[in-house]
Scaffold this motif. Sequence first.
Motif, PDB file in Angstrom:
ATOM      1  N   UNK A   1      18.525  -3.942  27.819  1.00 18.77           N
ATOM      2  CA  UNK A   1      17.477  -4.108  26.814  1.00 18.77           C
ATOM      3  C   UNK A   1      16.278  -3.205  27.104  1.00 18.77           C
ATOM      4  N   UNK A   2      15.758  -2.611  26.042  1.00 11.13           N
ATOM      5  CA  UNK A   2      14.568  -1.763  26.153  1.00 11.13           C
ATOM      6  C   UNK A   2      13.400  -2.585  26.695  1.00 11.13           C
ATOM      7  N   UNK A   3      12.771  -2.177  27.806  1.00 12.40           N
ATOM      8  CA  UNK A   3      11.701  -3.001  28.381  1.00 12.40           C
ATOM      9  C   UNK A   3      10.411  -2.981  27.567  1.00 12.40           C
ATOM     10  N   UNK A   4      10.152  -1.892  26.861  1.00  8.06           N
ATOM     11  CA  UNK A   4       8.897  -1.765  26.126  1.00  8.06           C
ATOM     12  C   UNK A   4       9.146  -0.907  24.895  1.00  8.06           C
ATOM     13  N   UNK A   5       8.535  -1.295  23.779  1.00 12.76           N
ATOM     14  CA  UNK A   5       8.694  -0.518  22.552  1.00 12.76           C
ATOM     15  C   UNK A   5       7.510  -0.786  21.634  1.00 12.76           C
ATOM     16  N   UNK A   6       6.868   0.283  21.197  1.00 15.09           N
ATOM     17  CA  UNK A   6       5.805   0.148  20.208  1.00 15.09           C
ATOM     18  C   UNK A   6       5.708   1.453  19.428  1.00 15.09           C
ATOM     19  N   UNK A   7       5.146   1.353  18.232  1.00 16.61           N
ATOM     20  CA  UNK A   7       5.097   2.516  17.358  1.00 16.61           C
ATOM     21  C   UNK A   7       3.682   2.947  17.042  1.00 16.61           C
ATOM     22  N   UNK A   8       3.574   4.028  16.305  1.00 20.23           N
ATOM     23  CA  UNK A   8       2.280   4.548  15.879  1.00 20.23           C
ATOM     24  C   UNK A   8       2.121   4.380  14.368  1.00 20.23           C
ATOM     25  N   UNK A   9       1.099   3.640  13.930  1.00 29.05           N
ATOM     26  CA  UNK A   9       0.847   3.497  12.497  1.00 29.05           C
ATOM     27  C   UNK A   9      -0.095   4.562  11.945  1.00 29.05           C
ATOM     28  N   UNK A  10      -0.300   5.645  12.685  1.00 31.12           N
ATOM     29  CA  UNK A  10      -1.331   6.618  12.309  1.00 31.12           C
ATOM     30  C   UNK A  10      -1.121   7.184  10.905  1.00 31.12           C
ATOM     31  N   UNK A  11       0.114   7.548  10.563  1.00 22.79           N
ATOM     32  CA  UNK A  11       0.358   8.126   9.229  1.00 22.79           C
ATOM     33  C   UNK A  11       0.125   7.073   8.138  1.00 22.79           C
ATOM     34  N   UNK A  12       0.540   5.846   8.406  1.00 27.60           N
ATOM     35  CA  UNK A  12       0.315   4.758   7.454  1.00 27.60           C
ATOM     36  C   UNK A  12      -1.173   4.568   7.205  1.00 27.60           C
ATOM     37  N   UNK A  13      -1.961   4.562   8.257  1.00 30.90           N
ATOM     38  CA  UNK A  13      -3.409   4.398   8.129  1.00 30.90           C
ATOM     39  C   UNK A  13      -4.047   5.581   7.395  1.00 30.90           C
ATOM     40  N   UNK A  14      -3.613   6.783   7.752  1.00 26.90           N
ATOM     41  CA  UNK A  14      -4.207   7.976   7.144  1.00 26.90           C
ATOM     42  C   UNK A  14      -3.951   8.041   5.644  1.00 26.90           C
TER      43      UNK A  14
ATOM     44  N   UNK B   1       0.819  -1.211   0.000  1.00 30.46           N
ATOM     45  CA  UNK B   1       0.000   0.000   0.000  1.00 30.46           C
ATOM     46  C   UNK B   1       0.852   1.260   0.000  1.00 30.46           C
ATOM     47  N   UNK B   2       1.964   1.242   0.716  1.00 31.43           N
ATOM     48  CA  UNK B   2       2.875   2.398   0.662  1.00 31.43           C
ATOM     49  C   UNK B   2       3.423   2.553  -0.756  1.00 31.43           C
TER      50      UNK B   2
END
Length: 325
Positions: free
Chosen positions: A283-296, A234-235
């Motif tokens: 090690x990084x204890x938590x990591x997550x991203x935002x797909x908002x731009x991809x969705x938009x 899609x990108x």
Amino acid sequence: MCHVSSRPVRVLATGLSGFAGHHLVTELLGAGHEVHGVFWNEREPVPEGVVGVHYGDITDADAIGNAVRQVAPELVFHLAGAASVGQSFANPIATWRVNLDGTLVVLEALREHAPSARCVAITSGEIHGRVPLASLPVGPDTPMQPHSPYGASKAAADLAALQYHIGYRMPVLRVRAFNHIGPGQDPRFVVPAVARQIAIGERDRLERIAINVGNVDTRRDFSDVRDIVRAYRLVGERGDPDAVYLACSGRSVAVRELIDGLAAMAAVETTITSDATLRRDGEQPDLYGSPDRLTADTGWVPRIPLEISLKDTLDWWRARVAEED
């Protein structure tokens, strides 16, 4: 904004023999595209449906240039590269060479032979390194602070893609992929490693198996690989080269939850031990991203629940180890 929408086009892709690459072929064929691939050598498996096969090391400018010239692609996906964070520490020079030099070779080949082709350069959420928990989720503007040779080489490749877009006005699009799982993944990674051990235990009719893993409390952003490659497509079709896209679910899951999910599906009793020798310092204890731009920009949303990803992964390994018997 120029894009190919969803009309069938001629696609050239690297890294199609890899985990995500096989699934990308299926995704592209399902959208009606004509798929050509660059493979390292004749020993690499060619996914069914690839109509044009070209051989050459990803850092070989002549080989990649010839492939681009012969195919004259309208859309390019660059997936080839070193994929293991852990192995990158042991072999940083090779990691840098493949991930950065390989990207530069592909971009140069396009600049010379197909400068108007849309190119999707796949990098990684690892380029952001250790992100303060208060700064989550990771977004397109989160600073790059890679802590591994893998992350640093992918950050450099990301910058190279940006420079070719700005400096040469080429439609190069950047996608930073977060963790993805599913059938066909290498057992160097935790989910397929556990699934493989369960499948072997079931095949051998063991009463119980013991599995050693690293830090099971680490939380990461996991998506199904089939959702991730749909994001890539899609990108490529609809994305804006001026944007950065994060291919991720927008939430984190503890590694323990994934392992427990596999264990619940097993026909063998499974005990899990967290082995301190398998953990990474700091090690990084938590990591997550935002797909908002991809969705938009593309309309992408994840469709496949993690439970299905785990089941399909385990079933894939059950079939694989049965063939090894």
